[in-house]
Enzyme design. Sequence first.
Site, PDB file in Angstrom:
ATOM      1  N   CYS A 180      68.353  77.044   1.160  1.00  0.00           N
ATOM      2  CA  CYS A 180      69.801  77.186   1.317  1.00  0.00           C
ATOM      3  C   CYS A 180      70.335  76.534   2.579  1.00  0.00           C
ATOM      4  O   CYS A 180      71.543  76.375   2.739  1.00  0.00           O
ATOM      5  CB  CYS A 180      70.172  78.661   1.329  1.00  0.00           C
ATOM      6  SG  CYS A 180      69.361  79.596   0.026  1.00  0.00           S
ATOM      7  N   HIS A 220      77.745  78.929  -3.957  1.00  0.00           N
ATOM      8  CA  HIS A 220      76.570  78.509  -3.188  1.00  0.00           C
ATOM      9  C   HIS A 220      75.732  77.505  -3.967  1.00  0.00           C
ATOM     10  O   HIS A 220      74.604  77.810  -4.370  1.00  0.00           O
ATOM     11  CB  HIS A 220      75.765  79.753  -2.794  1.00  0.00           C
ATOM     12  CG  HIS A 220      74.588  79.470  -1.906  1.00  0.00           C
ATOM     13  ND1 HIS A 220      74.606  78.523  -0.908  1.00  0.00           N
ATOM     14  CD2 HIS A 220      73.349  80.030  -1.881  1.00  0.00           C
ATOM     15  CE1 HIS A 220      73.425  78.500  -0.300  1.00  0.00           C
ATOM     16  NE2 HIS A 220      72.639  79.403  -0.875  1.00  0.00           N
TER      17      HIS A 220
END
Lengths: 376, 136
Positions: free
Chosen positions: A80, A319
């Site tokens: 991430c 995301h």
Amino acid sequence: MAEAYVRSAALAPFGHTPDRSLTELVHPPVVQAVREAGLSPGDIDAVVCGTYVNGPLAAQRALSGLGLSNRPTINTENACASSSFATSLAATLVRKAVYRNVLVLGLEQLSQLGTSLLPLAEDDPEVRAGMVMPAVYAMRAERHMSVYGTTRGQLAKVSVKSHANGALNPYARHRDPVTLAQVLDSRMIATPLTLLQCSSGGDGAGAAVIGDRPGEGTAVRIAASATSAGRETSEPRELARSELSSKVADEAYAEAGIAAADLDVIELHDAFTIGEILAYEALGLCEPGEGGELIDRGDTEIGGSIPVNTGGGLLSRGHPVGATGVAQLAEITWQLQGRADGRQVADARVGLTHTTGGGIAGYDHAACAVHVLVAD
Amino acid sequence: MSLNDADMSAGASAHASQPPGERPLLLAWRCGACDRTSFPPRNRCPWCWSEDGGVVVLPMEGEVHSFTTIHVGRPGTTVPYTVAYVDVGPVRLFARVEGEPRIEARGRIRSVGPSGEPPESAPLVVEILDEAQGHG
């Protein structure tokens, strides 16, 4: 040593768009970023690209047809935090005067995967035993509630704030405000985290030009760029504390010569609501255990004393993993330049981005990157 | 029983050794140079790389550091199921939960899963010994 500036930053709107091709996703923000930097393709000395699942050769494929080939190009991954690490590498290369202008890309097309759960390493023993990413954060939430008395309502408030801010951000995927009841009543994913307390995936991309001269308008200087992998251990470790985020934030503060109190605006890693509470504490916005009170008091709203995730954060912007780092960079850049229309923080001069990456057995987070940006 | 170089990269599946007819053991490595304990055991310390040390047997009971009940799992998995981090002596283990967990509850570790896989490849299971009082 040179200084590194964010000359420009541009995003593609985030969303679930399986029909948007890689080049359709990436080209518009790249062209916008290079043009807004006052440059042409020939001025870009190097490219650094961050993505989680959309390699191999993500930069080359994404930039096909833009005349940005035939130069140093690095494809990088840190889950991430991928494009935050890409930003850090670009900043370092500019500060060391290796290159003058570096194009940073963040991109991800999770709609291609056909599952809402992020793929984790198959050889990880915890994954084989049933670990999924929401469970990592869910266990932190259970622990934080037990150790500090943080409430489900306080966790849910993070999502309410996030979605209220996302409603103001044209690039966000989820643009409807949500109520506390809606957050708490949404589908249970891993106790205590409900669906609206978990960031979604989707597709997105961003581009930024990091250069040794500022762009037009307010100069946005990268005053700190700190990164680290997590500390691997088989020993017990307190889950109610983000050890890695604290360490990297402290390094960034030291490099920039600032303290938490100097920050005007923050984009931090709210992959799950508990992530934001933990980050408040790790970044030193409050004492350990007081993160729930911070959100309760409204201090982190756009009009509060320390606005957090003015762009909606991961929870409402979405995301698409590799794009998040650049999206955070763009939001802080725009805040410092006075361009965050409709969600502008007054007199924003010092901003911070915080991104954490992934989970594997033995780590609290696998990676973390913190940047401090200053309007000169 | 001896560990060879192949075990350096074996991962958690090398955690249990079952002498015939006896309960499986949980084995870890304690470094003679830096005194850290690592799990699963390899014949070198992962922190300081010293080969001076030895295999230690972990306690089979520990304390729940945290837990969660997973309601959305990977395709093909049966939900809901509960997982926990359990601290047994100097080592933290990840385990499936049987019983009602709570933070700091005591639990006993088994290394054979309910379907009877061999201990070397089965996920760990923790049986909660202190039942939760009412709803958590």
